[in-house]
Write an enzyme that holds these catalytic residues in place. Sequence first.
Site, PDB file in Angstrom:
ATOM      1  CB  THR A  62     -13.382  90.531  15.593  1.00 49.71           C
ATOM      2  OG1 THR A  62     -14.575  90.054  14.983  1.00 49.71           O
ATOM      3  CG2 THR A  62     -12.314  89.443  15.539  1.00 49.71           C
ATOM      4  CB  SER A 119      -4.624  94.084  14.027  1.00 50.32           C
ATOM      5  OG  SER A 119      -4.359  93.922  15.413  1.00 50.32           O
ATOM      6  CD  GLN A 152      -4.088  91.074  20.615  1.00 49.36           C
ATOM      7  OE1 GLN A 152      -4.966  91.179  21.464  1.00 49.36           O
ATOM      8  NE2 GLN A 152      -3.362  89.971  20.481  1.00 49.36           N
ATOM      9  CD  GLU A 153      -6.959  97.188  15.876  1.00 49.88           C
ATOM     10  OE1 GLU A 153      -7.885  97.920  15.488  1.00 49.88           O
ATOM     11  OE2 GLU A 153      -5.744  97.513  15.798  1.00 49.88           O
ATOM     12  CG  MET A 154     -11.374  94.262  12.424  1.00 55.53           C
ATOM     13  SD  MET A 154     -11.521  95.512  11.120  1.00 55.53           S
ATOM     14  CE  MET A 154     -12.930  94.877  10.221  1.00 55.53           C
TER      15      MET A 154
END
Length: 325
Positions: A85, A125, A127-129
Amino acid sequence: MKRYILHLIFTLMVCTPLLAAEPLGTPDPDDMILYDDEENTELEVELGKMLFFDTRLSVNGQQSCATCHNPDLGFSDGMAKGVGTKNNPLGRNTPHIYNMAWSSVLMWDGREPTLEQQALGPIASGQEMMLPLDELERRLNAVAGYRRLFKQAYDVDKITRDEIARAIAAFERTIVIDDTPFDRYLAGDTQAMSQDAIKGLALFKGKGNCTQCHDGPNFTDDSFHSLGIKDNDPGRAAITGDKQFLGAFKTPGLRNTELTAPYMHDGSLTSLMDVVKFYNQGGGGAKHTSNLVKPLNLTAKEERQLVAFLKSLTQPFEVDVPKIP
C-alpha cells in the site's frame, strides 16, 4: 469435514508418481469448503464485496483487496511482483483467486488453511496493506452503514475481525469458473473446443505429464513443488522447516489462467507459451528441482496445441463495483 482433513494431510506431502491424479472435470458446488459447513447468504456476499473494494482496509487508504486482485486483470495485478500500500515492492507474484472455494491451502507457500484466515493476512501484513486488525475493527465500527449491514448479516452489535473475514471469504467463494469451453466439451458439446485444444488436452494428460500436479476439477493438487527457478525464495520450506520443500510453491489452479499473466511465484514468465517452453526444457535447473519436472520433448506444434488447451479453460467473469458505505 472429512474432505477438508484429507486435503490438509495431502498438502503435507510432496506429490509423487505413486499418487494417482484426480480426474479432470467440472467443479462440484457440493465439494466447496464452507465456513461451519453453512452456505453463504446473499447479504454476506454483498457485504464481502463491499469490503473487497474498500480502501479503508489499508493503513493509508490507498489499497483494497481489489487493487492487487483486480477483476479486470484476472483477479491479479498484471505485474511480475506485487506492491504494498506504500508502493513498496513485494517478493512474489500476486496469485489469482479463481475457485479458491475448493482449496484447503492458500498463498504461494500455503501458510493459510482457510479463506477466512487468508482474508485477514494481507490486511495485517507489515508489507501489504499494513493495517493492524484492532484499527480495522475501529474503522469499520465507525461507519454506520457497515454496522447496520453486519447486524443484518451476523446479528452482532460490534463488528469484529471474525465477521470481516467471513464476509470477504463469502464473496471470494462466488468467484467461480465452471462453464469454459473445456467444461462444455466434457458435457458433450464436441464443438466447444478447437481441434488444437482437443489435441492439447491429450498432451496435457499424456506426453506433457501436466496432470501429475495440475489435476482435478480446478487443475491443482493443492500441493507444493519446486520447478527449479533459481532465486533465493525458500517457498514452502520457510513454513514447514523441511528442506525437502526448498523452493517449492503451491500448484496454481489453471482456470482462467489465460487472464492471469505473468506466471510463476516470481512472475518471471510473461505468456502461456513461455510457461509451456519452460516445462518443455525441464524447468529452471536449480538443484532443488522436483523429480517430476523433466524435459518433455514436445514439438513446436505440440507446444501450440498445449497452449490452445490452456486457453480453453477461460470464462469471462465480471464484477460490478459496489457502492461503499
